[in-house]
Design a protein around this motif. Structure first.
Motif, PDB file in Angstrom:
ATOM      1  N   THR A  12       0.838  -1.207   0.000  1.00 55.26           N
ATOM      2  CA  THR A  12       0.000   0.000   0.000  1.00 55.26           C
ATOM      3  C   THR A  12       0.867   1.249   0.000  1.00 55.26           C
ATOM      4  O   THR A  12       0.618   2.201  -0.753  1.00 55.26           O
ATOM      5  N   LEU A  13       1.905   1.258   0.839  1.00 49.97           N
ATOM      6  CA  LEU A  13       2.821   2.397   0.916  1.00 49.97           C
ATOM      7  C   LEU A  13       3.509   2.635  -0.426  1.00 49.97           C
ATOM      8  O   LEU A  13       3.636   3.772  -0.880  1.00 49.97           O
ATOM      9  N   GLN A  14       3.920   1.562  -1.073  1.00 48.66           N
ATOM     10  CA  GLN A  14       4.590   1.662  -2.373  1.00 48.66           C
ATOM     11  C   GLN A  14       3.641   2.229  -3.439  1.00 48.66           C
ATOM     12  O   GLN A  14       4.000   3.125  -4.200  1.00 48.66           O
ATOM     13  N   THR A  15       2.412   1.728  -3.454  1.00 51.70           N
ATOM     14  CA  THR A  15       1.417   2.186  -4.435  1.00 51.70           C
ATOM     15  C   THR A  15       1.100   3.668  -4.229  1.00 51.70           C
ATOM     16  O   THR A  15       1.083   4.456  -5.185  1.00 51.70           O
ATOM     17  N   ILE A  16       0.843   4.053  -2.976  1.00 44.85           N
ATOM     18  CA  ILE A  16       0.509   5.451  -2.672  1.00 44.85           C
ATOM     19  C   ILE A  16       1.676   6.370  -3.028  1.00 44.85           C
ATOM     20  O   ILE A  16       1.475   7.452  -3.596  1.00 44.85           O
ATOM     21  N   SER A  17       2.899   5.948  -2.710  1.00 47.12           N
ATOM     22  CA  SER A  17       4.088   6.762  -3.020  1.00 47.12           C
ATOM     23  C   SER A  17       4.184   7.029  -4.517  1.00 47.12           C
ATOM     24  O   SER A  17       4.423   8.160  -4.948  1.00 47.12           O
ATOM     25  N   TYR A 105      -2.546  18.951  -1.620  1.00 50.44           N
ATOM     26  CA  TYR A 105      -3.230  18.434  -0.438  1.00 50.44           C
ATOM     27  C   TYR A 105      -4.527  17.725  -0.824  1.00 50.44           C
ATOM     28  O   TYR A 105      -4.799  16.603  -0.381  1.00 50.44           O
ATOM     29  N   GLU A 106      -5.323  18.365  -1.674  1.00 52.99           N
ATOM     30  CA  GLU A 106      -6.607  17.780  -2.081  1.00 52.99           C
ATOM     31  C   GLU A 106      -6.409  16.504  -2.902  1.00 52.99           C
ATOM     32  O   GLU A 106      -7.152  15.530  -2.749  1.00 52.99           O
ATOM     33  N   GLN A 107      -5.395  16.504  -3.782  1.00 51.85           N
ATOM     34  CA  GLN A 107      -5.128  15.318  -4.606  1.00 51.85           C
ATOM     35  C   GLN A 107      -4.625  14.146  -3.750  1.00 51.85           C
ATOM     36  O   GLN A 107      -5.009  13.000  -3.977  1.00 51.85           O
ATOM     37  N   VAL A 108      -3.787  14.454  -2.757  1.00 49.30           N
ATOM     38  CA  VAL A 108      -3.297  13.409  -1.845  1.00 49.30           C
ATOM     39  C   VAL A 108      -4.459  12.839  -1.030  1.00 49.30           C
ATOM     40  O   VAL A 108      -4.548  11.626  -0.816  1.00 49.30           O
ATOM     41  N   GLN A 109      -5.368  13.718  -0.598  1.00 53.74           N
ATOM     42  CA  GLN A 109      -6.560  13.268   0.141  1.00 53.74           C
ATOM     43  C   GLN A 109      -7.376  12.274  -0.703  1.00 53.74           C
ATOM     44  O   GLN A 109      -7.861  11.270  -0.195  1.00 53.74           O
ATOM     45  N   LYS A 110      -7.528  12.579  -1.991  1.00 50.47           N
ATOM     46  CA  LYS A 110      -8.282  11.693  -2.882  1.00 50.47           C
ATOM     47  C   LYS A 110      -7.584  10.347  -3.031  1.00 50.47           C
ATOM     48  O   LYS A 110      -8.231   9.291  -3.029  1.00 50.47           O
ATOM     49  N   LEU A 112      -5.566   8.905  -0.864  1.00 54.39           N
ATOM     50  CA  LEU A 112      -5.710   8.169   0.403  1.00 54.39           C
ATOM     51  C   LEU A 112      -7.131   7.631   0.570  1.00 54.39           C
ATOM     52  O   LEU A 112      -7.323   6.524   1.073  1.00 54.39           O
ATOM     53  N   ALA A 113      -8.118   8.421   0.126  1.00 54.58           N
ATOM     54  CA  ALA A 113      -9.523   7.987   0.251  1.00 54.58           C
ATOM     55  C   ALA A 113      -9.819   6.773  -0.620  1.00 54.58           C
ATOM     56  O   ALA A 113     -10.696   5.970  -0.300  1.00 54.58           O
ATOM     57  N   ALA A 114      -9.070   6.607  -1.722  1.00 49.51           N
ATOM     58  CA  ALA A 114      -9.293   5.476  -2.621  1.00 49.51           C
ATOM     59  C   ALA A 114      -8.374   4.291  -2.306  1.00 49.51           C
ATOM     60  O   ALA A 114      -8.438   3.259  -2.972  1.00 49.51           O
ATOM     61  N   SER A 115      -7.549   4.433  -1.270  1.00 48.61           N
ATOM     62  CA  SER A 115      -6.577   3.379  -0.932  1.00 48.61           C
ATOM     63  C   SER A 115      -7.088   2.529   0.239  1.00 48.61           C
ATOM     64  O   SER A 115      -8.075   2.880   0.884  1.00 48.61           O
ATOM     65  N   PRO A 116      -6.392   1.427   0.525  1.00 47.82           N
ATOM     66  CA  PRO A 116      -6.768   0.618   1.709  1.00 47.82           C
ATOM     67  C   PRO A 116      -6.618   1.374   3.037  1.00 47.82           C
ATOM     68  O   PRO A 116      -7.088   0.903   4.063  1.00 47.82           O
ATOM     69  N   LEU A 117      -5.948   2.535   3.005  1.00 48.97           N
ATOM     70  CA  LEU A 117      -5.786   3.330   4.232  1.00 48.97           C
ATOM     71  C   LEU A 117      -7.032   4.149   4.561  1.00 48.97           C
ATOM     72  O   LEU A 117      -7.073   4.839   5.571  1.00 48.97           O
TER      73      LEU A 117
END
Length: 199
Positions: A12-17, A105-110, A112-117
């Motif tokens: 998950t960390l790798q994908t989000i990064s 900030y808004e793009q990162v929020q999106k 994270l909202a679509a991730s397993p986190l």
């Protein structure tokens, strides 16, 4: 995250990064899965990814955890001392575009909202975010306190003068002064900050 060094959490960390690093306004993302590992030998040193492919083997995950927690380059910045919290350091591209921090900030929020986190505890920190929060708070304060100030001024002046025309004249002068001030701030291209809001 709980325990960072599990296959699911590292994946998950790798994908989000990678997703954050692909954003147009982001130059670089530093995380455990994107970090470089410097391996020294007697005559040279080699730079290689700390995590290339996320391992499934528990012993390999344990080895990675021990290596990360013993490396001062990763401690605190990329991983907490007990290995239960991971962080991502986001470096924006140089840009004169207004509101770039808000966009990131808004793009990162999106993401994270679509991730397993999604729904798990996470925090944002850093000077750009503090500036963004302060700007939003200042605009919110202006929307509340300007009408309130006008109301109080009207009431005080009316109690003092007992004449509507005498009350309206100072309010017109105040409005013209504020209009000229904010207009000149805009013409000169000055940013709205704590000083300009105070003025």
């Amino acid at each position: 995250m709980g325990e960072v060094f599990t296959k699911d959490n590292l994946s998950t960390l790798q994908t989000i990064s990678k997703q954050i690093e692909a954003l147009p306004l982001v130059r670089k993302v530093s995380s455990l899965t994107e970090a470089q590992d410097i391996v020294g030998t007697k005559d040279a040193f080699e730079v290689q990814p700390f995590i290339d492919d996320v391992p499934e083997d528990l012993d390999e995950l344990k080895r990675l955890k021990e290596s990360a927690l013993s490396n001062p380059l990763y401690q605190i910045d990329l991983i907490s001392l007990e290995g239960r919290v991971a962080s991502l350091l986001i470096e924006p591209r140089f840009s004169s575009e207004e509101g770039r921090y808000k966009q990131i900030y808004e793009q990162v929020q999106k993401i994270l909202a679509a991730s397993p986190l999604r729904g798990k505890e996470h925090y944002f920190a850093g000077n750009p975010l503090i500036e963004l929060q302060m700007t939003q708070d200042m605009w919110k304060d202006l929307k509340v306190f300007i009408p309130l100030t006008y109301g109080i001024l009207f009431l005080v002046l009316f109690i003092l003068f007992r004449n509507l025309q005498t009350v309206l004249l100072p309010l017109v002068v105040i409005s013209l002064c504020m209009g000229w001030l904010t207009g000149f701030i805009g013409i000169l291209g000055l940013p709205m900050n704590a000083v300009t809001v105070g003025l």
